[in-house]
Design a protein around this motif. Sequence first.
Motif, PDB file in Angstrom:
ATOM      1  N   ALA A  60      85.274-109.692 -40.737  1.00  0.00           N
ATOM      2  CA  ALA A  60      83.905-110.189 -40.929  1.00  0.00           C
ATOM      3  C   ALA A  60      83.870-111.134 -42.117  1.00  0.00           C
ATOM      4  O   ALA A  60      84.510-110.902 -43.143  1.00  0.00           O
ATOM      5  N   GLY A  61      83.112-112.204 -41.971  1.00  0.00           N
ATOM      6  CA  GLY A  61      83.013-113.188 -43.044  1.00  0.00           C
ATOM      7  C   GLY A  61      84.024-114.307 -42.943  1.00  0.00           C
ATOM      8  O   GLY A  61      84.026-115.217 -43.767  1.00  0.00           O
ATOM      9  N   SER A 139      81.184-111.315 -33.579  1.00  0.00           N
ATOM     10  CA  SER A 139      81.891-110.064 -33.855  1.00  0.00           C
ATOM     11  C   SER A 139      81.577-108.977 -32.829  1.00  0.00           C
ATOM     12  O   SER A 139      82.373-108.061 -32.634  1.00  0.00           O
ATOM     13  N   ASP A 140      80.425-109.072 -32.162  1.00  0.00           N
ATOM     14  CA  ASP A 140      80.060-108.059 -31.164  1.00  0.00           C
ATOM     15  C   ASP A 140      80.455-108.460 -29.750  1.00  0.00           C
ATOM     16  O   ASP A 140      80.075-107.804 -28.779  1.00  0.00           O
ATOM     17  N   LEU A 171      75.360-114.873 -46.207  1.00  0.00           N
ATOM     18  CA  LEU A 171      75.884-114.252 -45.000  1.00  0.00           C
ATOM     19  C   LEU A 171      77.381-113.952 -45.134  1.00  0.00           C
ATOM     20  O   LEU A 171      78.085-113.791 -44.137  1.00  0.00           O
ATOM     21  N   LYS A 173      78.970-111.312 -46.003  1.00  0.00           N
ATOM     22  CA  LYS A 173      79.420-110.015 -45.508  1.00  0.00           C
ATOM     23  C   LYS A 173      79.510-109.969 -43.989  1.00  0.00           C
ATOM     24  O   LYS A 173      80.520-109.552 -43.422  1.00  0.00           O
ATOM     25  N   GLU A 174      78.451-110.416 -43.305  1.00  0.00           N
ATOM     26  CA  GLU A 174      78.424-110.325 -41.842  1.00  0.00           C
ATOM     27  C   GLU A 174      79.022-111.534 -41.150  1.00  0.00           C
ATOM     28  O   GLU A 174      79.351-111.485 -39.967  1.00  0.00           O
ATOM     29  N   GLY A 175      79.209-112.630 -41.883  1.00  0.00           N
ATOM     30  CA  GLY A 175      79.773-113.839 -41.291  1.00  0.00           C
ATOM     31  C   GLY A 175      78.704-114.886 -41.049  1.00  0.00           C
ATOM     32  O   GLY A 175      77.507-114.588 -41.007  1.00  0.00           O
ATOM     33  N   ARG A 177      76.257-117.835 -39.353  1.00  0.00           N
ATOM     34  CA  ARG A 177      75.433-117.828 -38.130  1.00  0.00           C
ATOM     35  C   ARG A 177      75.331-119.243 -37.588  1.00  0.00           C
ATOM     36  O   ARG A 177      75.049-120.191 -38.336  1.00  0.00           O
ATOM     37  N   SER A 191      74.966-114.757 -34.278  1.00  0.00           N
ATOM     38  CA  SER A 191      75.170-114.071 -35.559  1.00  0.00           C
ATOM     39  C   SER A 191      76.600-113.556 -35.662  1.00  0.00           C
ATOM     40  O   SER A 191      77.242-113.222 -34.665  1.00  0.00           O
ATOM     41  N   GLY A 192      77.101-113.463 -36.901  1.00  0.00           N
ATOM     42  CA  GLY A 192      78.433-112.905 -37.132  1.00  0.00           C
ATOM     43  C   GLY A 192      79.530-113.674 -36.439  1.00  0.00           C
ATOM     44  O   GLY A 192      80.390-113.096 -35.767  1.00  0.00           O
ATOM     45  N   THR A 194      82.863-115.225 -35.608  1.00  0.00           N
ATOM     46  CA  THR A 194      84.235-114.899 -36.014  1.00  0.00           C
ATOM     47  C   THR A 194      85.247-115.949 -35.574  1.00  0.00           C
ATOM     48  O   THR A 194      86.354-115.998 -36.116  1.00  0.00           O
TER      49      THR A 194
END
Length: 203
Positions: A60-61, A139-140, A171, A173-175, A177, A191-192, A194
């Motif tokens: 992440a990130g 990421s999801d 952003l 931490k979560e990456g 957007r 979002s997030g 990767t």
Amino acid sequence: MVSYLARRMSRPRVVAIVLALAAILVVSLLPTWRAEAATPAAAPAATPAGTAARPVPTPAGRVLLLGRIAPHLQQLTVADLAAKYPQHTQTVTFQSGAGPQSHTYTGPTLYDVLQAAKPTFRSDVKNDALRYAAVIHASDGYESVLSWGEIDPGFAGTEALLAVTQDGVSLAKEGPRLTAPGDTKGGRYVSGVTAVTLVRAGL
């Protein structure tokens, strides 16, 4: 009965009978063996033509750059995105499942990040870049696509960002957007992020 017949027949004759029976068995099995030999082994499932390969998991990130780009620039952190590219700020409104949303994002454009990675467009094909698209991976497992013509300033010039802040909040931490200003719905606000894979459509 068997022992009686064995005693009545000579040893060479017994051997001849056994060999004859073995030959009959082999001949009867030949069609089955030939069919099995002619059947090809099952091949592993291939990736459909024109589809992007799934990227390897990325922390992440961080954003992994894949596809037809120079190999020296592969992975970027949110800090890299904030420091190495021109920053843009945009306030956008879009519809989501929870209703309308409005946010302010800051970060580099997706176009600037990919251009810095030196895409390997073909010089012998007219406007080869217009055959390309960026697949954005989250990421999801969520994915979205923007064509090169959308983000290139020489064409539609949509300033899609790999945002490093949302409403002033980092952003890291979560990456980052992805933004898609101009879209009525928020489906391409990924979002997030990767990974970004640059793929060529068509032949």
